[in-house]
Write a protein that holds these residues in place. Structure first.
Motif, PDB file in Angstrom:
ATOM      1  N   GLU A  50       0.925  -1.161  -0.180  1.00 47.85           N
ATOM      2  CA  GLU A  50      -0.061  -0.135   0.067  1.00 47.85           C
ATOM      3  C   GLU A  50       0.788   1.328  -0.021  1.00 47.85           C
ATOM      4  O   GLU A  50       0.598   2.305  -0.640  1.00 47.85           O
ATOM      5  N   VAL A  51       1.919   1.206   0.918  1.00 49.01           N
ATOM      6  CA  VAL A  51       2.636   2.504   1.010  1.00 49.01           C
ATOM      7  C   VAL A  51       3.472   2.574  -0.387  1.00 49.01           C
ATOM      8  O   VAL A  51       3.513   3.557  -1.078  1.00 49.01           O
ATOM      9  N   CYS A  52       3.924   1.735  -1.056  1.00 45.84           N
ATOM     10  CA  CYS A  52       4.507   1.735  -2.412  1.00 45.84           C
ATOM     11  C   CYS A  52       3.478   2.309  -3.379  1.00 45.84           C
ATOM     12  O   CYS A  52       4.033   3.296  -4.143  1.00 45.84           O
ATOM     13  N   ASP A  53       2.349   1.747  -3.475  1.00 47.91           N
ATOM     14  CA  ASP A  53       1.248   2.356  -4.532  1.00 47.91           C
ATOM     15  C   ASP A  53       0.808   3.763  -4.030  1.00 47.91           C
ATOM     16  O   ASP A  53       0.865   4.457  -5.116  1.00 47.91           O
ATOM     17  N   GLN A  54       0.981   4.273  -2.865  1.00 47.59           N
ATOM     18  CA  GLN A  54       0.636   5.673  -2.283  1.00 47.59           C
ATOM     19  C   GLN A  54       1.970   6.594  -2.920  1.00 47.59           C
ATOM     20  O   GLN A  54       1.601   7.393  -3.542  1.00 47.59           O
TER      21      GLN A  54
ATOM     22  N   ALA B 118       3.830   5.846  -5.572  1.00 51.64           N
ATOM     23  CA  ALA B 118       3.744   5.719  -6.841  1.00 51.64           C
ATOM     24  C   ALA B 118       2.574   6.814  -7.668  1.00 51.64           C
ATOM     25  O   ALA B 118       2.787   7.364  -8.355  1.00 51.64           O
ATOM     26  N   SER B 119       1.656   6.979  -6.698  1.00 49.47           N
ATOM     27  CA  SER B 119       0.543   7.853  -7.172  1.00 49.47           C
ATOM     28  C   SER B 119       0.979   9.254  -6.865  1.00 49.47           C
ATOM     29  O   SER B 119       0.363  10.169  -7.722  1.00 49.47           O
ATOM     30  N   ARG B 120       1.860   9.647  -5.933  1.00 49.58           N
ATOM     31  CA  ARG B 120       2.132  10.911  -5.732  1.00 49.58           C
ATOM     32  C   ARG B 120       3.538  11.539  -6.200  1.00 49.58           C
ATOM     33  O   ARG B 120       3.599  12.638  -6.217  1.00 49.58           O
ATOM     34  N   GLN B 121       4.172  10.497  -6.657  1.00 51.85           N
ATOM     35  CA  GLN B 121       5.450  10.824  -7.358  1.00 51.85           C
ATOM     36  C   GLN B 121       5.371  10.601  -8.890  1.00 51.85           C
ATOM     37  O   GLN B 121       4.833   9.797  -9.222  1.00 51.85           O
ATOM     38  N   GLN B 122       6.369  11.371  -9.408  1.00 52.35           N
ATOM     39  CA  GLN B 122       6.627  11.013 -10.758  1.00 52.35           C
ATOM     40  C   GLN B 122       7.478  10.011 -10.998  1.00 52.35           C
ATOM     41  O   GLN B 122       8.659  10.421 -11.383  1.00 52.35           O
TER      42      GLN B 122
ATOM     43  N   GLY C 247      16.143  14.309  -9.983  1.00 48.47           N
ATOM     44  CA  GLY C 247      15.534  14.891  -8.908  1.00 48.47           C
ATOM     45  C   GLY C 247      14.301  13.993  -8.610  1.00 48.47           C
ATOM     46  O   GLY C 247      13.724  13.968  -7.322  1.00 48.47           O
ATOM     47  N   GLU C 248      13.345  13.759  -9.455  1.00 47.95           N
ATOM     48  CA  GLU C 248      12.186  13.004  -9.272  1.00 47.95           C
ATOM     49  C   GLU C 248      12.580  11.611  -8.545  1.00 47.95           C
ATOM     50  O   GLU C 248      11.832  11.131  -7.891  1.00 47.95           O
TER      51      GLU C 248
ATOM     52  N   ASP D  60      10.687   9.684  -0.269  1.00 46.91           N
ATOM     53  CA  ASP D  60       9.608   9.506   0.018  1.00 46.91           C
ATOM     54  C   ASP D  60       9.030   8.071   0.645  1.00 46.91           C
ATOM     55  O   ASP D  60       8.407   7.751   1.443  1.00 46.91           O
ATOM     56  N   LEU D  61       9.563   7.066  -0.150  1.00 50.29           N
ATOM     57  CA  LEU D  61       9.229   5.782   0.018  1.00 50.29           C
ATOM     58  C   LEU D  61      10.050   5.233   1.269  1.00 50.29           C
ATOM     59  O   LEU D  61       9.210   4.616   2.118  1.00 50.29           O
ATOM     60  N   ILE D  62      11.296   5.603   1.592  1.00 46.26           N
ATOM     61  CA  ILE D  62      11.950   5.024   2.821  1.00 46.26           C
ATOM     62  C   ILE D  62      11.300   5.838   4.088  1.00 46.26           C
ATOM     63  O   ILE D  62      11.058   5.096   5.018  1.00 46.26           O
ATOM     64  N   ASP D  63      10.961   7.053   3.930  1.00 45.32           N
ATOM     65  CA  ASP D  63      10.458   7.578   5.087  1.00 45.32           C
ATOM     66  C   ASP D  63       8.848   7.193   5.419  1.00 45.32           C
ATOM     67  O   ASP D  63       8.762   6.840   6.473  1.00 45.32           O
TER      68      ASP D  63
END
Length: 142
Positions: free
Chosen positions: A66-70, A72-76, A106-107, A114-117
């Protein structure tokens, strides 16, 4: 058919392979790939660490997905990977690997951070540390 953005998600009780995560996020459209490797360090909070164990709640893998999906949805991003270790680890062992690929560096950096945090804040994986003075500590428990 397009390859999924979240390409590798796992929690394992065996040694992690950084190259597996790098391969998972490889993408011809990506101009940048970022990898974060978290290792067991020999200190924490001013104390010497001699080892630790990671435990995961039975829902941890689903929550990691779920975290990975989230993210992915908020990052490019073109692709994401996240793998966390459980069990007994020693100093220097790899505890977690996250990777991201994106069109620009940068992306990729933003997505990996974002993913590790988010993983550390929201996935129910707990660390039991043993210190060189004989004390022990649980980290990340509810």
């Amino acid at each position: 058919m397009a390859e999924p953005v979240v390409r590798l998600v796992d929690i394992r009780d065996v040694a992690l392979d950084v190259e597996e995560a790098i391969a998972a996020v490889a993408d011809e459209g990506a101009g940048g790939e970022t990898v974060f490797v978290g290792r067991v360090r020999d200190h924490d909070g001013g104390k010497g660490v001699v080892g630790l164990e990671y435990s995961a709640h039975p829902t941890a893998l689903a929550r990691l997905r779920e975290v990975c999906d989230q993210v992915a949805s908020r990052q490019q991003v073109h692709a994401l990977a996240a793998v966390h270790r459980t069990g007994t680890l020693t100093i220097g062992d790899i505890a977690v690997v996250v990777a991201a690929s994106a069109s620009h560096r940068g992306e990729a950096f933003d997505a990996a951070r974002d993913l590790i945090d988010t993983l550390k804040a929201e996935v129910p994986i707990w660390k039991h540390q043993r210190f060189d003075d004989g004390q022990e500590e649980w980290v990340g428990t509810p």
